[in-house]
Write an enzyme that holds these catalytic residues in place. Structure first.
Site, PDB file in Angstrom:
ATOM      1  N   LYS A 108      93.880  57.161  -8.544  1.00  0.00           N
ATOM      2  CA  LYS A 108      94.174  55.727  -8.535  1.00  0.00           C
ATOM      3  C   LYS A 108      95.533  55.567  -9.207  1.00  0.00           C
ATOM      4  CE  LYS A 108      91.139  52.449  -9.281  1.00  0.00           C
ATOM      5  NZ  LYS A 108      90.214  51.460  -9.901  1.00  0.00           N
ATOM      6  N   GLU A 160      89.452  44.374  -8.972  1.00  0.00           N
ATOM      7  CA  GLU A 160      89.791  45.558  -8.182  1.00  0.00           C
ATOM      8  C   GLU A 160      89.211  45.449  -6.774  1.00  0.00           C
ATOM      9  OE1 GLU A 160      90.093  49.357 -11.022  1.00  0.00           O
ATOM     10  OE2 GLU A 160      88.173  48.297 -11.216  1.00  0.00           O
TER      11      GLU A 160
END
Length: 119
Positions: A98, A21
């Site tokens: 997200k 990420e």
């Protein structure tokens, strides 16, 4: 107390606990709601008498650009900066989402909502 909302501020950021990420990043959206006394601006029609939307958006974009492992952390930073920099604001609520999180399932988004009030 009046309300200002900024909806669906889109950013690309590198938040998350996973190393990938941090490297590849992902898409996020932020919704921001603030409460402030805006009665003077309803009469004066002057930017100086209200909360500047540009300033709010800039805080969100700048804080989203700083990597955090947790959405809680970035949301707290956004709320804190708003309260620190904009004395007219009495209450903030930020929702950080997200998009398509890597959680091993077909999930559109995960959202963290954090509210703060001026003491």
């Amino acid at each position: 107390m009046e309300t200002i909302k900024l909806k669906n501020i889109r950013t690309f950021s590198n938040h998350g606990c996973l190393l990938e990420e941090a490297k590849i990043g992902s898409d996020y959206t932020v919704d921001l709601t603030i409460k402030a006394n805006l009665q003077q601006s309803t009469q004066s029609d002057k930017l100086a008498d209200t909360v500047d939307y540009v300033h709010l958006n800039r805080i969100v974009v700048e804080e989203m650009a700083i990597r955090s492992e947790l959405l809680e952390h970035v949301a707290k930073r956004i709320n804190k900066r708003i309260l620190d920099e904009l004395p007219m604001v009495q209450k903030t609520k930020v929702a950080v989402s997200k998009i398509n999180p890597p959680i091993g399932g077909d999930v559109e988004s995960v959202t963290l909502i954090l509210e703060e009030s001026r003491n």
